[in-house]
Design a protein around this motif. Structure first.
Motif, PDB file in Angstrom:
ATOM      1  N   HIS A  18       0.847  -1.195   0.000  1.00 24.59           N
ATOM      2  CA  HIS A  18       0.000   0.000   0.000  1.00 24.59           C
ATOM      3  C   HIS A  18       0.885   1.249   0.000  1.00 24.59           C
ATOM      4  N   PHE A  19       2.002   1.186   0.708  1.00 21.56           N
ATOM      5  CA  PHE A  19       2.973   2.282   0.717  1.00 21.56           C
ATOM      6  C   PHE A  19       4.156   1.900  -0.145  1.00 21.56           C
ATOM      7  N   LYS A  20       4.675   2.883  -0.801  1.00 15.74           N
ATOM      8  CA  LYS A  20       5.898   2.714  -1.575  1.00 15.74           C
ATOM      9  C   LYS A  20       7.033   3.373  -0.796  1.00 15.74           C
ATOM     10  N   PRO A  21       8.257   2.857  -0.908  1.00 17.41           N
ATOM     11  CA  PRO A  21       9.383   3.463  -0.183  1.00 17.41           C
ATOM     12  C   PRO A  21       9.520   4.958  -0.460  1.00 17.41           C
ATOM     13  N   LYS A  22       9.272   5.345  -1.695  1.00 20.97           N
ATOM     14  CA  LYS A  22       9.389   6.758  -2.073  1.00 20.97           C
ATOM     15  C   LYS A  22       8.454   7.639  -1.237  1.00 20.97           C
ATOM     16  N   GLU A  23       7.225   7.147  -0.977  1.00 21.33           N
ATOM     17  CA  GLU A  23       6.265   7.919  -0.176  1.00 21.33           C
ATOM     18  C   GLU A  23       6.774   8.123   1.249  1.00 21.33           C
ATOM     19  N   ASP A  39      15.370  17.537  17.587  1.00 18.97           N
ATOM     20  CA  ASP A  39      14.135  16.773  17.772  1.00 18.97           C
ATOM     21  C   ASP A  39      13.950  15.653  16.735  1.00 18.97           C
ATOM     22  N   ILE A  40      14.924  15.477  15.867  1.00 20.83           N
ATOM     23  CA  ILE A  40      14.814  14.464  14.814  1.00 20.83           C
ATOM     24  C   ILE A  40      15.527  13.192  15.269  1.00 20.83           C
ATOM     25  N   PRO A  41      14.807  12.093  15.357  1.00 17.14           N
ATOM     26  CA  PRO A  41      15.471  10.822  15.714  1.00 17.14           C
ATOM     27  C   PRO A  41      16.478  10.437  14.637  1.00 17.14           C
ATOM     28  N   HIS A  42      17.621   9.944  15.056  1.00 17.75           N
ATOM     29  CA  HIS A  42      18.690   9.570  14.117  1.00 17.75           C
ATOM     30  C   HIS A  42      18.190   8.579  13.063  1.00 17.75           C
ATOM     31  N   VAL A  43      17.329   7.663  13.474  1.00 11.68           N
ATOM     32  CA  VAL A  43      16.856   6.628  12.558  1.00 11.68           C
ATOM     33  C   VAL A  43      16.089   7.215  11.369  1.00 11.68           C
ATOM     34  N   PHE A  44      15.533   8.415  11.534  1.00  9.70           N
ATOM     35  CA  PHE A  44      14.818   9.039  10.422  1.00  9.70           C
ATOM     36  C   PHE A  44      15.776   9.342   9.270  1.00  9.70           C
ATOM     37  N   TYR A  45      17.000   9.726   9.609  1.00 10.66           N
ATOM     38  CA  TYR A  45      17.993   9.971   8.563  1.00 10.66           C
ATOM     39  C   TYR A  45      18.345   8.659   7.856  1.00 10.66           C
ATOM     40  N   VAL A  46      18.495   7.605   8.647  1.00 18.27           N
ATOM     41  CA  VAL A  46      18.835   6.297   8.079  1.00 18.27           C
ATOM     42  C   VAL A  46      17.710   5.822   7.156  1.00 18.27           C
ATOM     43  N   LEU A  47      16.473   5.942   7.610  1.00 17.64           N
ATOM     44  CA  LEU A  47      15.332   5.545   6.782  1.00 17.64           C
ATOM     45  C   LEU A  47      15.237   6.404   5.521  1.00 17.64           C
ATOM     46  N   SER A  48      15.473   7.685   5.685  1.00 16.49           N
ATOM     47  CA  SER A  48      15.374   8.611   4.549  1.00 16.49           C
ATOM     48  C   SER A  48      16.418   8.305   3.481  1.00 16.49           C
ATOM     49  N   LEU A  49      17.544   7.764   3.914  1.00 15.00           N
ATOM     50  CA  LEU A  49      18.629   7.459   2.969  1.00 15.00           C
ATOM     51  C   LEU A  49      18.636   6.000   2.513  1.00 15.00           C
ATOM     52  N   ALA A  50      17.675   5.214   2.998  1.00 15.96           N
ATOM     53  CA  ALA A  50      17.621   3.797   2.616  1.00 15.96           C
ATOM     54  C   ALA A  50      17.470   3.675   1.102  1.00 15.96           C
ATOM     55  N   SER A  51      18.172   2.702   0.555  1.00 10.52           N
ATOM     56  CA  SER A  51      18.210   2.607  -0.905  1.00 10.52           C
ATOM     57  C   SER A  51      17.150   1.694  -1.498  1.00 10.52           C
ATOM     58  N   ASP A  52      16.569   0.802  -0.693  1.00 15.87           N
ATOM     59  CA  ASP A  52      15.588  -0.100  -1.277  1.00 15.87           C
ATOM     60  C   ASP A  52      14.513  -0.494  -0.257  1.00 15.87           C
ATOM     61  N   ARG A  53      13.483  -1.103  -0.767  1.00 15.55           N
ATOM     62  CA  ARG A  53      12.320  -1.506   0.028  1.00 15.55           C
ATOM     63  C   ARG A  53      12.710  -2.501   1.123  1.00 15.55           C
ATOM     64  N   ARG A  54      13.538  -3.472   0.773  1.00 17.05           N
ATOM     65  CA  ARG A  54      13.933  -4.491   1.743  1.00 17.05           C
ATOM     66  C   ARG A  54      14.644  -3.870   2.948  1.00 17.05           C
ATOM     67  N   THR A  55      15.553  -2.953   2.693  1.00 13.33           N
ATOM     68  CA  THR A  55      16.275  -2.278   3.768  1.00 13.33           C
ATOM     69  C   THR A  55      15.309  -1.503   4.661  1.00 13.33           C
ATOM     70  N   MET A  56      14.382  -0.803   4.043  1.00 11.46           N
ATOM     71  CA  MET A  56      13.412  -0.026   4.813  1.00 11.46           C
ATOM     72  C   MET A  56      12.541  -0.941   5.672  1.00 11.46           C
ATOM     73  N   ILE A  57      12.072  -2.037   5.106  1.00 15.63           N
ATOM     74  CA  ILE A  57      11.231  -2.966   5.868  1.00 15.63           C
ATOM     75  C   ILE A  57      12.016  -3.553   7.029  1.00 15.63           C
ATOM     76  N   GLN A  58      13.286  -3.901   6.792  1.00 16.43           N
ATOM     77  CA  GLN A  58      14.108  -4.448   7.871  1.00 16.43           C
ATOM     78  C   GLN A  58      14.296  -3.427   8.992  1.00 16.43           C
ATOM     79  N   LEU A  59      14.576  -2.184   8.629  1.00 18.98           N
ATOM     80  CA  LEU A  59      14.728  -1.128   9.635  1.00 18.98           C
ATOM     81  C   LEU A  59      13.423  -0.930  10.415  1.00 18.98           C
TER      82      LEU A  59
END
Length: 170
Positions: A18-23, A39-59
C-alpha cells in the motif's frame, strides 16, 4: 500518535504494497525539513537514505519490535478504505488477506475479521462454479460479499484520519 506505532504502520503498509518506499522517504524528508535538528530521531535519517524496500522494511521491523499490531492494522484498514478507489475488489481482498496473515495474533479482531471475509468470498467463488449457473445469482452473491468488505474497511476510517495528521509524536 506514538512513533513506534507509525513504524509498524509503515512496515505493514509496505508489506501489503500500500505504501511505496518513495512515499515514506518524502514524508520523512518533510518531517526532517520542518523539525529542529535536536528533535529528529537519528533513525529518520537512516530511513530517509535507505536505498531499497527491503532495507526499509528491515529497519522498520527492528524499530517496531514489541509494538501491538492491532492499532497499526486498524490504521492500514482505514487507509485501504480511504484509498479503495485505487484498487479493484480483488486487490482489496488480496491486501486484506495479506494484512491478516502478517499479524502475529491470528485471533485478533482485525486478523479474524479479514480472514473471515476472505474465506466467505472464496467460498462464494467456489459455490458459483459448482452450483449457481445464473449470472444474476453470482452477481448478487459477490456484491453482498463486496459490500461486507467495504463496510468492514469503513469501520476503520477514523484510524486513517488520525494517521493523516502526520503527527510523528513521542
Amino acid at each position: 500518535m506514538e512513533r513506534y506505532t507509525l513504524y509498524e504502520t509503515y512496515r505493514l503498509g509496505m508489506l501489503i504494497d500500500h505504501f511505496k518506499p518513495k512515499e515514506l522517504i518524502e514524508e520523512l524528508d518533510e518531517f526532517i525539513e520542518n523539525t529542529p535538528t535536536e528533535d529528529i530521531p537519528h533513525v529518520f535519517y537512516v530511513l530517509s537514505l535507505a536505498s531499497d524496500r527491503r532495507t526499509m522494511i528491515q529497519l522498520l521491523t527492528d524499530l517496531s519490535q514489541g509494538v501491538d499490531e492491532e492499532i497499526p492494522a486498524c490504521i492500514i484498514a482505514g487507509l485501504l478504505h480511504r484509498d479503495q478507489d485505487k484498487y479493484t475488489i480483488e486487490e482489496l481482498y488480496r491486501k486484506t488477506s495479506l494484512l491478516a496473515s502478517l499479524l502475529k495474533d491470528p485471533d485478533g479482531d482485525v486478523a479474524w475479521e479479514f480472514r473471515t471475509l476472505n474465506e466467505a468470498n472464496e467460498e462464494a467463488q467456489l459455490a458459483y462454479g459448482m452450483r449457481f449457473k445464473r449470472k444474476k445469482t453470482r452477481e448478487r452473491m459477490l456484491a453482498k460479499n463486496e459490500k461486507a468488505l467495504r463496510d468492514a474497511l469503513a469501520k476503520y476510517e477514523k484510524y486513517a484520519a488520525e494517521f493523516d495528521n502526520k503527527n510523528w509524536g513521542n
